[in-house]
Design an enzyme around this catalytic site. Sequence first.
Site, PDB file in Angstrom:
ATOM      1  N   TYR A 120      15.483  31.565   2.784  1.00 56.36           N
ATOM      2  CA  TYR A 120      14.381  32.368   3.284  1.00 56.36           C
ATOM      3  C   TYR A 120      14.571  32.729   4.757  1.00 56.36           C
ATOM      4  O   TYR A 120      15.002  31.914   5.558  1.00 56.36           O
ATOM      5  CB  TYR A 120      13.055  31.606   3.137  1.00 56.36           C
ATOM      6  CG  TYR A 120      12.574  31.479   1.715  1.00 56.36           C
ATOM      7  CD1 TYR A 120      12.208  32.601   0.971  1.00 56.36           C
ATOM      8  CD2 TYR A 120      12.466  30.223   1.127  1.00 56.36           C
ATOM      9  CE1 TYR A 120      11.746  32.477  -0.332  1.00 56.36           C
ATOM     10  CE2 TYR A 120      12.000  30.085  -0.183  1.00 56.36           C
ATOM     11  CZ  TYR A 120      11.647  31.224  -0.902  1.00 56.36           C
ATOM     12  OH  TYR A 120      11.195  31.095  -2.191  1.00 56.36           O
ATOM     13  N   LYS A 133       0.836  -1.202   0.000  1.00 60.18           N
ATOM     14  CA  LYS A 133       0.000   0.000   0.000  1.00 60.18           C
ATOM     15  C   LYS A 133       0.866   1.245   0.000  1.00 60.18           C
ATOM     16  O   LYS A 133       2.089   1.178   0.192  1.00 60.18           O
ATOM     17  CB  LYS A 133      -0.917  -0.010   1.225  1.00 60.18           C
ATOM     18  CG  LYS A 133      -0.187   0.006   2.573  1.00 60.18           C
ATOM     19  CD  LYS A 133      -1.167  -0.050   3.719  1.00 60.18           C
ATOM     20  CE  LYS A 133      -0.428  -0.001   5.065  1.00 60.18           C
ATOM     21  NZ  LYS A 133      -1.338   0.031   6.205  1.00 60.18           N
ATOM     22  N   MET A 186      10.950  24.772  -1.252  1.00 58.75           N
ATOM     23  CA  MET A 186      10.037  23.854  -1.918  1.00 58.75           C
ATOM     24  C   MET A 186      10.781  22.879  -2.830  1.00 58.75           C
ATOM     25  O   MET A 186      10.478  21.684  -2.851  1.00 58.75           O
ATOM     26  CB  MET A 186       8.994  24.623  -2.735  1.00 58.75           C
ATOM     27  CG  MET A 186       7.995  23.702  -3.453  1.00 58.75           C
ATOM     28  SD  MET A 186       6.777  24.581  -4.435  1.00 58.75           S
ATOM     29  CE  MET A 186       5.748  25.274  -3.141  1.00 58.75           C
ATOM     30  N   ARG A 203      -9.646   0.970  15.783  1.00 53.83           N
ATOM     31  CA  ARG A 203      -9.562   1.768  14.553  1.00 53.83           C
ATOM     32  C   ARG A 203     -10.646   1.276  13.592  1.00 53.83           C
ATOM     33  O   ARG A 203     -11.548   2.021  13.231  1.00 53.83           O
ATOM     34  CB  ARG A 203      -8.170   1.632  13.944  1.00 53.83           C
ATOM     35  CG  ARG A 203      -7.861   2.572  12.811  1.00 53.83           C
ATOM     36  CD  ARG A 203      -6.396   2.503  12.414  1.00 53.83           C
ATOM     37  NE  ARG A 203      -6.008   1.201  11.879  1.00 53.83           N
ATOM     38  CZ  ARG A 203      -4.798   0.903  11.411  1.00 53.83           C
ATOM     39  NH1 ARG A 203      -3.837   1.816  11.471  1.00 53.83           N
ATOM     40  NH2 ARG A 203      -4.520  -0.301  10.930  1.00 53.83           N
TER      41      ARG A 203
END
Length: 813
Positions: free
Chosen positions: A708, A482, A757, A580
């Site tokens: 930054y 998964k 980023m 869950r």
Amino acid sequence: MALSIQHIIPKIGAEYHGKNPDATIDNVSIDSRSLQNNPLTLFFALVGPNNDAHIYIDELIGKGIQNFVVTNIPKDLGGKANFLKVKNTTEALQQFAVFYRNLYSFPVIGITGSNGKTIVKEWLNFLLSPDYNIIRSPKSYNSQVGVPLSVISINEKHNLGIFEAGISTINEMQKLEPIIRPTIGLLTNIGSAHDEGFANLGEKIKEKLKLFVDVDVLIYNKNKTIDAFIKNSKTFTWSCKDRNADVFISKKTILDKTLLHIDFGDHHFDLKIPFLDDASIENAIQCMMILLHFGYDYKTIESRMELLYPVEMRLKVKNGINNSTLIDDSYSSDFQSLKIALDFLESQKHHKKKTLILSDIFQSGLDKEELYAKVSQLIISNKINRVIGIGSTISEFKNKFLNSITFKNTEDFINAFDTLSFGNETILIKGARTFEFEKIVALLEEKTHETVLEINLNAISHNLNFFKSKLNPETKLMVMVKAFGYGNGGFEIAKLLEHHKVDYLGVAFADEGISLKTAGITTPIMVLNPENTSFPSIIQYQLEPEIYSVKGLNAFLKISEQKKLYHYPVHIKLDTGMHRLGFQENDLPELIATLKNTPSIKVKSILSHMATSDDLNQKQFALSQIDLFEKLSSNLMQELKINPIRHILNTSGISNFTEAQYDMVRLGIGLYGISNDAEEQHYLENVSTLKSIVSQIRTINEGESVGYGRRFMAEKTTKIATIPIGYADGISRSWGNGLGFVTINHQKAYIVGSICMDMLMVDCSEINCKEGDQVIIFGESPTVNLIAEKTHTIPYEILTSISQRVKRVFYRE
């Protein structure tokens, strides 16, 4: 190879049972999945810690194989084939290899050591191939099984052998020595690899030297540690420190090359090699020593050594243009490695259509007509749809290949590229280095940015087998793929697991399973968190849903009855304390009442999930979950009169609660090389390495800032490298500002300022590096575990956060 069964039987101490005592064989196999198996194959049914090839014999007989070496004859198969019964099939394979090796008499170079074996072997093949017809170990086939398979490939045309031997503990080399039977010994660097298998360094050296008990000469880097264990009367030594060595070497750097000055008795000469790192220099010197031993003149040595090249020892799987998949094996072209590459193609094919781009084959030991007839048969056996041959020799034999096109050289192929069609296919690119097939790879490879996540398929196989070794032979195995294979790539991992014949694959949502089924995965897939709206698609694609609530059960029953299904497999999830998903104890009466008399579905398994299997401080809670699971699942089975698969253990549970294996376990993060147990972590191999490059280097002065918010202020003149990877690629911003580091040229470079980023910046003031150099974001150092610890998260989050814009490259050593 053309040998009679009767000739082989006494050589391996076998007891014959069969229907055709006059049978002959012409090849050997240990892989039931290989498409190269045929009626003339002798199949050795090897038995491992958690795998027994005897279970595939019935299937193999159905495919036409008639000759087997076994420890027992499977039930109901007696009389259906030839069986050579032995006590141990691995030892029988080794005995067969000893017998086969003794059929030939020519010089053989045996190589062992901790590091450099495969590179030295490949370089020696390059350096000596103009003058010898060489048989060598393919790739890194140097194990207790790999060495016999290498030696069995000898044929009558070979006149020089180069075989490597690897060991991990004592009493292994004495089995490999008679198989290789080297006449020339070469001991490479002794390092820390496999240290855990030996009591001390001396024990390791003594074990490795067992390969050389009968060699005519032993070549090694002279030093006191090894000298103390040498018993051979004839040695040929070299050193950069000890002038008592037979060959003394001094070195200096000239631009991008290393100049070696050689003092060999009364002879003195220089040669250049195109490497600067110590490991490559040492490996090159080992090769030079062989050339000196063979009596090559210095001009020949110099001219050939200058042409040495980096060795690519991995088969890489890459994304190609037009939805194609590339298998890049563009640095070697010999018959044995072609067989290996074709098996790898079959295990990793992403499309039904398979194309082979193949250069001329070198050093087969066969005449051209026989060689290309064998190549043609290989291609037919592996069901290759299209062959593109490149080279003057393969062009001569174009008529041996169906649906083929040939070119005289790589340049001609490149010029014709726009007229060729590639797409929705798996393409194996297999060529000798001189053909520069890397140019073809560049044309066919999907263009993405230079940050890649490399996934080591060997490591996945190793980790899978490590956890399988903890299981009872009858315990089934589900592997979780998964979340895009925990960030590593869904289909590619699933295809490998299918190749290893795991029992189930697990995904979280239906779309993950649909993607795998659409891509051709046939292994049963369980959907562990299905939404009710996905049930029609789950049925359409033959996925198997986990059912965890009465509402979900009724929804699935409604659809299954509408579609008039019968015994459609479902998996019932019980909540034993995770709280869950799952049926609780008070839900069982309604669950049982609903499941009775519902022929449209069948309970394939009952499962639960442990909340604290990784925390032995909460062992009692874990045991209470197991006890409750036993109680609830037994109640279900008794009331419904069913005998489904039961499973509760995840990765940590496999290691910490082996007594609760039930019928199946679910392997997750452990497959990907991650354990929360420090001791167990030593036995797992790193699977994922995130790599990038240095985009730019600049020097800033004291008081200047980076990034930054000016969060990094230089306190002195500082060299800064910018790396093209950032938080959009999955790198947490919390790993920045001096906490985290990357590795450049084996040295730590700490991240300065905020991670952007698409970029991050590091301090590389103390590192000799340049723009374009490789950068390790995580892998061996820093590890995913370390990053998770420092950023106060878990390894799962680190791996699954890597963006899908980062190209995945799969490879096999």
